[in-house]
Write a protein that holds these residues in place. Structure first.
Motif, mmCIF file in Angstrom:
data_model
loop_
_atom_site.group_PDB
_atom_site.id
_atom_site.type_symbol
_atom_site.label_atom_id
_atom_site.label_comp_id
_atom_site.label_asym_id
_atom_site.label_seq_id
_atom_site.Cartn_x
_atom_site.Cartn_y
_atom_site.Cartn_z
ATOM 1 N N THR A 349 91.208 24.362 43.432
ATOM 2 C CA THR A 349 91.342 22.721 43.433
ATOM 3 C C THR A 349 92.969 22.477 42.385
ATOM 4 O O THR A 349 93.042 21.149 43.189
ATOM 5 N N ILE A 350 93.305 23.317 42.226
ATOM 6 C CA ILE A 350 94.566 23.656 41.951
ATOM 7 C C ILE A 350 95.687 23.910 41.749
ATOM 8 O O ILE A 350 96.562 23.742 42.636
ATOM 9 N N ILE A 351 95.457 25.251 41.814
ATOM 10 C CA ILE A 351 96.709 26.290 41.973
ATOM 11 C C ILE A 351 96.936 26.656 43.213
ATOM 12 O O ILE A 351 98.553 26.157 43.673
ATOM 13 N N GLY A 352 96.044 27.128 44.547
ATOM 14 C CA GLY A 352 96.320 26.736 45.401
ATOM 15 C C GLY A 352 96.562 25.712 45.987
ATOM 16 O O GLY A 352 97.959 25.534 47.283
ATOM 17 N N PRO A 353 96.199 24.005 46.570
ATOM 18 C CA PRO A 353 96.594 23.366 46.985
ATOM 19 C C PRO A 353 98.587 22.956 46.368
ATOM 20 O O PRO A 353 98.930 22.115 46.792
ATOM 21 N N GLU A 354 98.266 22.723 45.006
ATOM 22 C CA GLU A 354 99.449 23.017 44.145
ATOM 23 C C GLU A 354 100.797 23.519 44.718
ATOM 24 O O GLU A 354 101.897 23.337 45.014
ATOM 25 N N LEU A 355 100.837 24.864 44.924
ATOM 26 C CA LEU A 355 101.468 25.988 45.386
ATOM 27 C C LEU A 355 101.719 25.677 46.704
ATOM 28 O O LEU A 355 102.801 25.246 47.368
ATOM 29 N N ARG A 356 101.301 24.875 47.568
ATOM 30 C CA ARG A 356 100.629 25.264 49.527
ATOM 31 C C ARG A 356 101.622 23.553 48.848
ATOM 32 O O ARG A 356 102.649 23.583 50.520
ATOM 33 N N ALA A 357 101.164 22.835 48.763
ATOM 34 C CA ALA A 357 102.021 21.019 48.537
ATOM 35 C C ALA A 357 103.645 21.918 48.432
ATOM 36 O O ALA A 357 104.660 21.239 48.555
ATOM 37 N N MET A 358 103.807 22.322 47.413
ATOM 38 C CA MET A 358 105.383 22.956 47.620
ATOM 39 C C MET A 358 106.193 23.047 48.241
ATOM 40 O O MET A 358 106.972 23.603 48.472
ATOM 41 N N GLN A 359 105.588 24.456 49.025
ATOM 42 C CA GLN A 359 105.456 24.934 50.061
ATOM 43 C C GLN A 359 106.221 23.989 51.240
ATOM 44 O O GLN A 359 107.814 24.214 51.626
#
Length: 456
Positions: A349-359
């Protein structure tokens, strides 16, 4: 623009720690004259601070071991209580802390892994797991992956597949290597994860054939590769390795030193794929490094090999009461604070989605991968060619882009874990949501430094 905050007004007065460190300490993996270590004065929860009062969000969990955060009061209290009762005892005795730790570890281990051999850390666990496999099978070879790290003692460093082993070569005989799955930089020219899985298993089967299955005692592998990139195996791969081991009478050793005890959102990462190895090595998260502890969890079949003959191995501090009391408390914390489930939720819910948004925002991010609280972003100069931001095994000026990125993270108040051309995002499992989002926002801001080196 953010900067690392001060813990107290004006910061703490400098101590003699830096002077004595520089005069007398030889640090791991470091040249004496080039190291400029941060003097850590204290820590609490998901933060630590230096002697000047500069405060950092710990996105590294130090070396991916402080799973329940710094100075957890229950863990500290357990160590204090044990110190008042029994600080140490020779390992040929039994004691309550060590016995209870072994029982609790066996309870959370998969399948029939019911017995524990304690060590002081992960490298010694690897040494003993390889020895157990050799004695159990009467064979001498161990297959280990490239892109792996198993520790710095003589056998463990030989089994490691990354450049840290080079200065120790020639090492222990009997190690043969194979390529594991890595879809982003496939050694097998695979087009997707399914094909990567199939080709990686075919390659391993071929390696077994040419090395001689009759000579292979064990296949040693990190369930999820840690220091070499947080490489999550494609579905079906670990099941395929288990099948190859069963077909040839080979011991399957799962190195869970970094990935175990909740880091991947399971008690052990291998549980995600419902695979039961013959031996599991552990350390780090078993008691979060508050006191050194590691070990091997042993299947009933391998334990039976030492029912009538002595196991030829041991350590003065094996099953140390202080370390085991910390493990008992730590396993209780995992359960009562639901940290296994929380790690899974943090990733989803946080790390994966946030890192993909950064990508999507940063051309320097070539790949994002991970699970639970165990993630990596791989930084590149060119997304199309996948040229790494820094060369393989870079040092000095060649590694400047990554060092500048790491320095910017620290300046803004987050302590990163940078390895090769990757940032590993591995916070404590009980990090507060607001603190985690603050730390990820710092990474997002610092990525502007990496973007300056890209061709996109």
């Amino acid at each position: 623009m953010r900067e690392a905050s001060l813990q107290g007004a004006g910061g703490a007065a400098p101590s003699t720690a830096r002077r004595d460190d520089r005069a007398h300490v030889l640090h791991s993996w470091s040249a004496i004259d080039t190291l400029n270590p941060t003097v850590v004065a204290g820590a609490s929860g998901s933060h630590f601070w230096d002697e000047e009062g500069r405060r950092y969000i710990d996105l590294s969990s130090q070396l991916v071991n402080v799973n329940v955060g710094h100075q957890h009061p229950r863990l500290v209290a357990a160590i204090q209580a044990q110190a008042a009762t029994l600080c140490t005892i020779a390992p040929y005795h039994a004691n309550a802390a060590t016995s209870e730790a072994a029982r609790l570890i066996a309870e959370v281990a998969p399948g029939d892994l019911n017995r524990v051999f304690f060590t002081n850390g992960g490298a010694e666990a690897i040494e003993n797991a390889m020895r157990m496999a050799r004695l159990h099978t009467g064979r001498h070879k161990v297959l280990a992956m490239y892109r792996s790290y198993h520790g710095a003692t003589a056998g463990a460093i030989t089994a490691s597949g990354d450049p840290r082993r080079w200065p120790a070569e020639p090492g222990m005989p009997g190690i043969a290597r194979f390529w594991g799955p890595y879809p982003y930089r496939s050694a097998f020219h695979a087009r997707d994860e399914r094909e990567e899985c199939e080709r990686a298993l075919a390659h391993l089967a071929d390696t077994i054939a040419v090395e001689g299955p009759h000579a292979i005692a064990a296949i040693l592998m990190e369930s999820v590769v840690g220091g070499n990139g947080i490489l999550v195996p494609p579905d079906g791969y670990l099941q395929g390795v288990r099948a190859l081991c069963d077909a040839h009478g080979i011991v399957m050793i799962a190195d869970e030193v970094m990935a175990g005890f909740g880091r991947c959102g399971e008690w052990f990462a291998i549980d995600r794929w419902n695979v039961v190895p013959d031996l599991i090595t552990f350390a780090k998260g078993v008691n979060c490094g508050y006191v050194p502890l590691g070990g091997v969890i042993i299947s009933d079949a391998i334990a039976a090999s030492f029912a009538k003959r002595a196991y030829p191995g041991g350590l003065t501090y094996a099953g140390h009461p202080l370390a085991c009391a910390a493990a008992v408390a730590c396993i209780g914390i995992y359960r009562e604070e639901s940290l296994i489930e929380r790690a899974r939720a943090l990733g989803d819910t946080i790390i994966g989605p946030e890192l993909r948004a950064m990508q999507a925002r940063h051309p320097s991010i070539g790949d994002v991968r991970g699970l639970g609280a165990f993630w990596a972003i791989e930084l590149v100069r060119d997304r199309d060619t996948r040229e790494a931001l820094v060369p393989f095994n870079a040092s000095g000026d060649a590694n400047a882009p990554m060092m500048q990125f790491a320095a910017e993270c620290k300046r803004l108040g987050a302590w990163p874990l940078v390895m090769g051309n990757r940032l590993h995002v591995v916070p404590p499992l009980n990090i507060e949501e607001g603190t985690l989002r603050e730390g990820l926002a710092i990474v997002d801001e610092a990525l502007a430094v990496a973007d300056r080196f890209t061709a996109n």
